[in-house]
Design a protein around this motif. Structure first.
Motif, PDB file in Angstrom:
ATOM      1  N   PRO A 114      41.780 -21.687  64.516  1.00 30.06           N
ATOM      2  CA  PRO A 114      40.076 -20.827  64.430  1.00 30.06           C
ATOM      3  C   PRO A 114      40.517 -18.861  65.169  1.00 30.06           C
ATOM      4  N   CYS A 135      38.581 -17.382  66.230  1.00 30.27           N
ATOM      5  CA  CYS A 135      37.615 -17.086  67.430  1.00 30.27           C
ATOM      6  C   CYS A 135      38.164 -17.803  68.884  1.00 30.27           C
ATOM      7  N   CYS A 187      36.236 -22.496  61.092  1.00 31.95           N
ATOM      8  CA  CYS A 187      37.413 -21.854  60.023  1.00 31.95           C
ATOM      9  C   CYS A 187      38.814 -23.241  59.560  1.00 31.95           C
ATOM     10  N   ARG A 235      27.883 -16.834  63.223  1.00 28.59           N
ATOM     11  CA  ARG A 235      29.103 -18.652  63.081  1.00 28.59           C
ATOM     12  C   ARG A 235      28.962 -19.105  64.519  1.00 28.59           C
ATOM     13  N   THR A 236      29.124 -17.553  65.313  1.00 29.25           N
ATOM     14  CA  THR A 236      29.066 -18.368  66.398  1.00 29.25           C
ATOM     15  C   THR A 236      28.812 -17.266  67.718  1.00 29.25           C
ATOM     16  N   GLN A 257      28.468 -23.147  68.429  1.00 31.38           N
ATOM     17  CA  GLN A 257      28.449 -22.640  66.256  1.00 31.38           C
ATOM     18  C   GLN A 257      28.400 -23.613  66.677  1.00 31.38           C
ATOM     19  N   CYS A 277      34.951 -13.409  64.440  1.00 32.21           N
ATOM     20  CA  CYS A 277      34.174 -14.541  63.670  1.00 32.21           C
ATOM     21  C   CYS A 277      33.642 -13.742  62.436  1.00 32.21           C
ATOM     22  N   LYS A 296      27.626 -20.820  57.953  1.00 36.77           N
ATOM     23  CA  LYS A 296      27.812 -21.403  59.129  1.00 36.77           C
ATOM     24  C   LYS A 296      29.162 -21.806  59.778  1.00 36.77           C
ATOM     25  N   CYS A 297      30.188 -22.355  61.310  1.00 35.14           N
ATOM     26  CA  CYS A 297      30.742 -22.076  61.601  1.00 35.14           C
ATOM     27  C   CYS A 297      31.207 -23.732  60.598  1.00 35.14           C
TER      28      CYS A 297
END
Ligand code: SF4
Ligand code: SF4
Lengths: 243, 474
Positions: A131, A133, A121, A35-36, A58, A23, A117-118
């Motif tokens: 995403p 991750c 994706c 973000r995570t 997240q 990420c 922030k997340c």
């Protein structure tokens, strides 16, 4: 319309943090922020019969997000698929949403002066990718999918296998990151990382911090443009939310 | 083993077909009933029996995993053999659910001129002092340090260090430092400015793995054998060069280019993979290619060679090789020395985000875990009067001291041990993020137990105590 969700399988997660690094690299997240995140819970039991777990956190893309109404400019909004997003053109970096999130999912990216922030994706999703991750996780501990699609693995985990939300009686805003695992995993997670009541920042403070920024940045022209975009976003954003 | 044999629960058929030495084993394990093991292992005899029954029930689908780092106490060959014999009793080698048999792949050969005969042999003792340490393997690092220190079997004047941080990874740092002092010349090929570069006469900066080709990774010990290739994502930065380039250049400047009879990595790779029926472009675009495997006895073919590559072609429960070398042909138990009063056994391991002492200076990984902690049991922390998060200094049985390290008081450890992640407490000033962050286990491993059979270095024979708690909170 799809309804996106993430499921974290606490029995599978090994705490390697590959997701965090993927990420960071995907989104150019500065050190010290994420973000995570992955945090180890405490431990239950006594040696050698012990259980521990990892809390992969997240943005939850909540059904009733507290961050959205906290945002004074409308930069934070929820799109039609349920993804809560930040429009960087509108974000003034005041941090009101950071305080308002019960999950600590947001941070102010000092490099760009905006909140980050997340967003599941979103740009990768548009290109048919998972995403970052999820694509990276070596343990298949993160499952991303559409809860409107009963054949999706995410649907199965949530509606057939009892993956649950991390909520309390005080904070129940419908997070869309779900957790699968044994009861002791849930217990450990709630003991360490239950959501906190959202904090609010007095509007006066926000506006004064804003004012400071405007004085220093002297971006009168941009301000006008932003103001227009802001009001447009507000109405569009709301419409999207009602859809 | 005692339970499996005395209750006749082992795989009789498999053993009579594929193994020798069962009679001797049967006799041998009689002295080790679960009641004998109970006080040593702290596992009740009943639980040991239950475990044996569960294994017997599931056989041959039982994998006794030997672990990743296996050199602990100097009797490690015998412990490994005990696990292997147990695996054999369960009929699990080359059977579904058990241990895969390796499948060879046909590698291309690049003929090299013959190497000059050495009259003096190897200095590290592999193949001589430790006859079962294979010469083809990477050798014995502690043997090399010893040989350098003692000039025995002959003086060693220079080292070329590659692929290892000798001061961070070889125990008994004090000896390694002394050995380096005695050298006339040391060259270090490294990706990072680790501590050893301070002692080098020449430093050859190597490109990182993202900037270079490495030799192909040919893995035969998997369910399906495979070939994987590492290729550069970007050109090497600054003055760094790939390892292959450094080696080839050194050879050619020494007039030894005949030993590198290939032009570049493409040429080298394509010749090695030539008999595999794949071409280089294909391999490069896929990254890795797997082939059919024959992991089970039932699908072995002639080309796979013998199922068990021993002298007898069978599993040798009783090892005549060991007997001939005057070692125990069947594993004996050796008691582990307990920590002295007031001390804890130092154990060490890895965190998933770090690799050895290589990654602590990486910006992202450092951000995830900038330093290590010393884990001690909650009760022990209370006994020593230290708080979770408090910084302490550890001192080992020989007076070696650690850098300050934060305590992690936890239930997740035995109360006679202290644990830390390996790789921290770096001493190379060039490692701007990792320099002196956390503590180094290697610094506290001043004592080792050498396994007389394989020559490996057992490192879990050091004990530490809390020397001073300076009260600073992390
Ligand atoms: S987790 Fe926080 S930031 Fe994400 S939608 Fe919910 S309230 Fe907003
Ligand atoms: S990558 Fe997967 S296993 Fe590793 S920490 Fe993230 S979720 Fe857990």
């Amino acid at each position: 319309m799809p309804r996106f969700a993430m499921v974290i399988d606490q029995e599978r997660c090994v705490g390697c943090q590959s997701c965090t690094v993927a990420c960071k690299s995907e989104w150019d997240v500065p050190n010290g922020f994420a973000r995570t995140r992955v945090r180890q819970t405490g431990v239950v039991g006594s040696f050698p019969k012990l259980t521990t777990s990892f809390y992969v956190s997240q943005c939850n893309h909540c059904d009733r997000p507290t961050c959205v109404p906290a945002c004074p400019t409308g930069a934070t909004y929820q799109d039609k698929t349920g993804i809560v997003r930040v429009n960087r053109d509108l974000c003034i970096g005041c941090g009101a949403c950071v305080a308002a999130c019960p999950y600590g999912a947001r941070y102010v990216n000092a490099k760009i002066g905006k909140v980050d922030k997340c967003d599941f994706c979103a740009s990768r999703l548009e290109n048919g990718l998972q995403p970052a991750c999820v694509a990276t996780c070596p343990a298949h501990a993160k499952v991303f999918g559409n809860l409107e699609d009963s054949s999706s693995e995410a649907f199965q985990l949530v509606y057939r296998q009892g993956a649950h939300r991390v909520e309390t009686t005080q904070v129940a805003i419908g997070p869309n990151v779900y957790y699968a695992g044994k009861p002791e995993h849930t217990e450990l997670l709630m003991a360490g990382f239950a959501p906190q009541l959202p904090r609010t920042i007095a509007p006066g403070k926000i506006w004064s911090s804003l004012l400071n920024k405007f004085v220093f940045l002297a971006v009168g022209a941009t301000f006008l443009g932003q103001a227009v975009a802001f009001f447009r976003q507000l109405s569009v954003g709301e419409k999207q939310f009602e859809d | 083993m005692n339970v499996l044999i005395s209750e006749n629960l082992y795989d009789n058929e498999y053993i009579s077909q594929y193994a020798t030495g069962m009679k001797e084993l049967e006799e041998h394990v009689k002295q080790f009933p679960p009641e004998w093991a109970e006080p040593i292992t702290e596992i009740s005899a009943a639980q040991i029996r239950d475990t044996a029954h569960a294994m017997a029930e599931a056989k041959p689908a039982v994998a006794i995993h030997p672990g990743r780092h296996v050199t602990w106490y100097g009797d490690d060959t015998q412990r490994a053999r005990a696990m292997a014999i147990l695996t054999a009793l369960l009929g699990a080698y080359g059977r579904k659910g058990g241990m895969f048999l390796p499948t060879k792949v046909k590698q291309g050969r690049i003929p090299l001129p013959s190497f000059p005969e050495s009259e003096r042999g190897r200095a590290d003792g592999a193949g001589s002092k430790y006859p079962l340490a294979t010469e083809e393997s990477q050798g014995l690092t502690q043997g090399l340090v010893q040989a350098t220190l003692t000039a025995n079997p002959y003086p060693i004047k220079g080292w070329v260090v590659y692929g290892q941080s000798v001061l961070e990874s070889i125990p008994q740092r004090q000896n390694t430092l002394k050995a380096i002092e005695q050298l006339e010349f040391m060259a270090v090929v490294d990706v990072l400015p680790v501590e050893q570069v301070n002692y080098a006469d020449i430093v050859l900066p190597e490109a990182t793995y993202l900037e270079r080709y490495d030799p192909p990774h040919i893995v035969t010990t998997a369910k399906r054998p495979y070939v994987a290739v590492r290729q550069p994502a970007i050109e090497p930065l600054y003055e760094s060069k790939p390892g292959w380039w450094i080696a080839k250049q050194m050879a050619s400047r020494l007039g030894l280019s005949d030993y590198f009879p290939w032009k570049d990595p493409d040429d080298h790779l394509s010749r090695l993979i030539q008999p595999l029926g794949i071409n280089l472009a294909e391999l490069k675009s896929l990254g890795a290619v797997a082939f059919d495997g024959h992991p089970y006895i039932d699908d072995r073919t002639e080309a796979d060679g013998p199922v068990f590559p021993t002298q007898s072609g069978k599993i040798e429960l009783f090892s005549s090789v060991l007997k001939d070398l005057k070692f125990d042909p069947l594993p004996q138990f050796t008691a582990v020395e307990p920590p002295p009063q007031g001390y804890l056994r130092l154990i060490y391991g890895r965190a998933p985000m770090h690799s050895f002492s290589r990654s602590e200076n990486n910006s992202w990984l450092n951000d995830l875990m900038p330093e290590n902690q010393v884990w001690v049991h909650t009760q022990i922390a209370a006994k020593f009067g230290v708080q979770d998060g408090q910084r302490i200094i550890l001192e080992n049985q020989d007076g070696a001291k650690s850098l300050p390290i934060a305590v992690r008081a936890t239930e997740a450890i035995r109360s006679d041990c202290a644990y830390m992640v390996h790789g921290f407490g770096a001493q190379g000033q060039g490692l701007t993020k990792a320099y002196k962050k956390g503590a180094s286990d290697t610094q506290l491993i001043t004592r080792v137990a050498i396994d007389p059979i394989m020559g490996a270095t057992g490192m879990r024979v050091n004990f530490v105590r809390v020397l001073s708690a300076d009260g600073e909170r992390s």
